[in-house]
Write an enzyme that holds these catalytic residues in place. Structure first.
Site, mmCIF file in Angstrom:
data_model
loop_
_atom_site.group_PDB
_atom_site.id
_atom_site.type_symbol
_atom_site.label_atom_id
_atom_site.label_comp_id
_atom_site.label_asym_id
_atom_site.label_seq_id
_atom_site.Cartn_x
_atom_site.Cartn_y
_atom_site.Cartn_z
ATOM 1 N N HIS A 1 15.320 -0.705 5.106
ATOM 2 C CA HIS A 1 16.651 -1.251 4.874
ATOM 3 C C HIS A 1 16.651 -2.186 3.668
ATOM 4 O O HIS A 1 17.552 -2.143 2.824
ATOM 5 C CB HIS A 1 17.135 -1.989 6.127
ATOM 6 N N HIS B 1 18.745 -1.413 -0.011
ATOM 7 C CA HIS B 1 19.655 -2.329 -0.704
ATOM 8 C C HIS B 1 19.113 -2.761 -2.065
ATOM 9 O O HIS B 1 19.878 -3.188 -2.921
ATOM 10 C CB HIS B 1 19.980 -3.529 0.186
ATOM 11 N N HIS C 1 24.005 4.079 6.768
ATOM 12 C CA HIS C 1 24.250 3.177 7.892
ATOM 13 C C HIS C 1 24.805 3.921 9.110
ATOM 14 O O HIS C 1 24.521 3.562 10.244
ATOM 15 C CB HIS C 1 25.164 2.028 7.453
ATOM 16 N N GLU D 1 32.082 -2.095 1.234
ATOM 17 C CA GLU D 1 30.820 -2.843 1.283
ATOM 18 C C GLU D 1 30.994 -4.323 0.983
ATOM 19 O O GLU D 1 30.444 -5.118 1.774
ATOM 20 C CB GLU D 1 29.790 -2.197 0.336
ATOM 21 N N HIS E 1 32.587 -5.911 4.512
ATOM 22 C CA HIS E 1 31.291 -5.760 5.178
ATOM 23 C C HIS E 1 30.337 -6.908 4.850
ATOM 24 O O HIS E 1 29.724 -7.487 5.738
ATOM 25 C CB HIS E 1 30.669 -4.402 4.816
ATOM 26 N N HIS F 1 28.683 -10.006 7.406
ATOM 27 C CA HIS F 1 27.301 -10.499 7.509
ATOM 28 C C HIS F 1 27.269 -12.020 7.357
ATOM 29 O O HIS F 1 26.552 -12.713 8.078
ATOM 30 C CB HIS F 1 26.421 -9.879 6.410
ATOM 31 N N HIS G 1 27.847 -2.846 12.293
ATOM 32 C CA HIS G 1 27.848 -1.587 11.553
ATOM 33 C C HIS G 1 28.481 -0.442 12.339
ATOM 34 O O HIS G 1 28.952 0.526 11.754
ATOM 35 C CB HIS G 1 26.441 -1.251 11.049
HETATM 36 CU CU1 CUO Z 1 22.692 -2.552 5.152
HETATM 37 CU CU2 CUO Z 1 25.166 -4.322 6.374
HETATM 38 O O1 CUO Z 1 23.212 -4.348 6.074
HETATM 39 O O2 CUO Z 1 24.574 -3.060 4.823
#
Ligand code: CUO
Length: 674
Positions: free
Chosen positions: A186, A190, A216, A328, A343, A347, A383
């Protein structure tokens, strides 16, 4: 070797507070020195902005201020004239710039500069092991490295299930959430797909918004299957931001850089308005709701509002990609002002829910960092909601028509599994592996420190697919293999619409089809979803010895990919029922013309291909990304070029050391395929 070289750094590069210790620093590495590399003395760029982040603080890309600073630093690294200048500016940065931010920005730059293909970046688990492991390991490792000389050191063992006990039902899937390989994947994803940079081309990669959605979505599908295997309900969406989050999470990680424990989130915490001047964050929960409503509005009307007020229709070809960037959000969102940063800010709200106004001087929780977010149960709840919003769009599309699904003249008569666990059965168990911690720990004396940890593993198997080509001539097909649960929490068969959304991609590959019958045998090890264990953990003994070759560059940079040891869910001791699905689609309609020489392309399903287009023209998740209202069950959906097989995943509760299993399994497989 390479890591024994010493850099000779211009004296004025050291920050004032280090001036006195410059010689000490130089001497510290002196013992190891094989050769000395003088660092070029250059006119340094302006680093004031990235230097604003204190050295000992946590760094999060989700925090807009940190993002801006990182964007600037990436820009600086990208614009250095050549590798020597880059090296020079890095040596200046190393003692001044926050190490997390420095590592992130340098990794992005190395990934994206044409002239850094041969440079070796150590895996994140080695550089910052504190983001992946129980701190007790470090204490023990420190003892070990002080007492025992390098060579004779025994590995330090990371305990299993160390973050909660059995009273917490969520603990049953902690092996998935806290898997080091999954978290590395992961983080790497990113890194390969940043959402912000001064250099747009770093963000603007082929179908990156769609891949954000799909990668995701697949995490959620995989996690849900894992939950069902463990007697848990599928994950509940986190969609009401005014209600408490039932799940708590106590990470038990220490930040080595910030010298503090990562803050926990207590059960039943509600997110609150944020006002944290120190992070330049001021945001109300209602903002999230507004952005969400606008996103839904765009889907309902199938049109997007641009910054100039103009409406553009969401077209079938690019729709999901645009929505991914909007959601995102990334800097290529069609209107970031209006659709916001839903998104990412989710977080942020969750990661600060324990201290929304900074009164306790606490930093963000694990949800604030892509290297640690997947440890927390709320990650999946968040998610899952994100995925549902994307699904709203997919429900707007008309079902695939026959001409999209069929492949004239091609009939898939069967798919089955062969392997050590028996036909159509996959065996799973615990495996004990060892990872190198040496680089990330600032111990004296230096040298190898090994940590041992337990993770899920499965016996390797082959797919056997029988295809009859009646077209009278040779053909090329794309084989698409998925797996899904067959029953829900109550043991009732899944309706097609639920099952298609629960489909987990296992593999996708191209194959030639002779006229007549073809038997396709394909190894689970060659999955287009996963990377081998050695790559996840960058086992340096597996690294091609000649740096600067394309093979070495691939080895270094292609760390993105689902860890192979997590290819299939854990299953159950009695055998967990799943359905295996295979489709052969017409390669002439799938293919993307491009040259793949020298690019890492073996985990393309979730990661794409470095510097290339996504290697499949179909929508990601095809043929299951769209609803098919006429189908009530999976068999209603089947075409002649598709086949299914009931299989089972059988878990054995034993722990085997990695080496031992590998040698046994090699012989098991050779028996199976002969
Ligand atoms: Cu991979 Cu929310 O953590 O995009």
């Amino acid at each position: 070797g390479e890591d024994k070289a010493v850099f000779e750094i211009p004296e004025h590069y050291y920050p004032d507070k280090y001036k006195a210790v410059t010689t000490t620093i130089a001497n510290r590495f002196g013992d190891d020195a094989g050769r000395t590399i003088p660092v070029r003395n250059i006119a340094l760029p302006n680093l004031n902005l990235p230097m604003e982040l204190p050295y000992n603080e946590q760094f999060s890309l989700f925090i807009p201020k940190h993002r801006t600073m990182a964007g600037k630093l990436i820009d600086i690294f990208m614009n250095m004239r050549d590798v020597e200048d880059l090296q020079s500016v890095c040596s200046f940065c190393q003692l001044r710039i926050n190490p997390y931010m420095f590592n992130y920005c340098l990794s992005v730059a190395i990934l994206h500069r044409p002239d850094t293909k041969g440079i070796n970046i150590p895996t994140f688990a080695e550089t910052f092991p504190d983001k992946f492991m129980d701190p007790k390991v470090f204490r023990k490792a420190r003892e070990v490295s002080n007492v025992v000389t390098s060579g004779n050191r025994l590995p330090v063992t990371i305990p299993v299930n160390y973050t909660a006990n059995d009273t917490e039902p969520e603990q049953r899937v902690a092996y998935f959430r806290e898997d080091i390989g999954i978290n590395l994947h992961h983080w790497h994803w990113h890194l390969v797909y940043p959402f912000d940079s001064a250099d747009r081309s770093i963000v603007n990669k082929d179908r990156r918004g769609e891949l954000f959605y799909y990668m995701h979505q697949q995490i959620i599908a995989r996690y849900n299957m894992e939950r069902l295997c463990n007697g848990l309900n599928r994950v509940a969406r986190y969609m009401n931001f005014r209600e408490p989050i039932a799940e708590g999470y106590f990470p038990k990680l220490d930040s080595q850089v910030a010298s503090r424990a990562w803050p926990p989130r207590f059960a039943d915490t509600t997110i609150r308005d944020l006002d944290r001047p120190v992070d330049q964050i001021r945001a109300d929960v209602s903002q999230l709701e507004t952005w969400r409503d606008r996103f839904i509005q765009a889907i309902e009307s199938l049109s997007i509002t641009l910054p100039n007020g103009r409406q553009v229709p969401i077209d079938e070809e690019r729709g999901i990609d645009m929505l991914g960037n909007m959601m995102e959000s990334s800097i290529i969102s069609p209107n970031r002002q209006y659709y916001g940063d839903f998104h990412n800010m989710g977080h942020v709200f969750i990661s600060y829910s324990h201290d929304p106004d900074h009164r306790h001087l606490e930093q963000f929780g694990v949800m604030g960092d892509s290297a640690t977010a997947m440890r927390d149960p709320v990650f999946y709840r968040w998610h899952s909601y994100i995925d549902d919003l994307f699904a709203l769009y997919k429900y707007k599309l008309s079902p695939y028509t026959d001409d999209k699904l069929d492949f004239a003249g091609i009939r898939v008569s069967s798919i089955s599994l062969e392997g050590a666990a028996g036909s159509n059965t996959i065996g799973t168990f615990w495996e004990l592996s060892t990872v190198e911690l040496g680089r990330g720990l600032d111990f004296t004396p230096r040298g190898s420190v090994l940590a041992r940890f337990t993770h899920l593993q499965h016996q390797e198997f082959n797919y056997v697919i029988e295809v009859n080509n009646t077209s009278g001539q040779g053909a090329m097909g794309t084989v698409r293999i998925f797996m899904a649960p067959t029953v829900n929490e109550n043991g009732e068969p899944l309706a097609f619409d639920e099952q298609r959304r629960a489909m987990v991609e296992l593999d996708k590959f191209t194959t030639g089809l002779r006229p007549g019958n073809n038997t396709i045998r394909h190894r689970s090890l060659d999955s287009s979803v996963t990377i081998p264990y050695e790559r996840t953990f960058r086992d340096q003994s597996a690294r091609p010895s000649d740096p600067g070759t394309p093979e070495a560059a691939d080895f270094d940079f292609c760390g993105c990919g689902w860890p192979h040891h997590m290819l299939v869910a854990k299953g159950t001791p009695q055998g967990y029922p799943v359905v295996l699905f295979a489709m052969v689609s017409n390669w002439n309609e799938d293919r993307v013309e491009q040259d793949l020489v020298g690019s890492c392309n073996d985990a393309a399903s979730y990661c794409g291909i470095r510097d290339r287009k996504y290697p499949d023209r179909r929508a990601m998740g095809f043929p299951f990304d769209r609803p098919a209202p006429h189908a009530n069950t999976l068999s209603d959906f089947l075409r002649p070029n598709m086949a299914v097989q009931e299989c089972s995943i059988r878990f054995t509760d034993t722990t085997r050391p990695r080496q031992q299993r590998r040698s046994n399994e090699a012989s098991d497989l050779s028996t199976a395929s002969s």
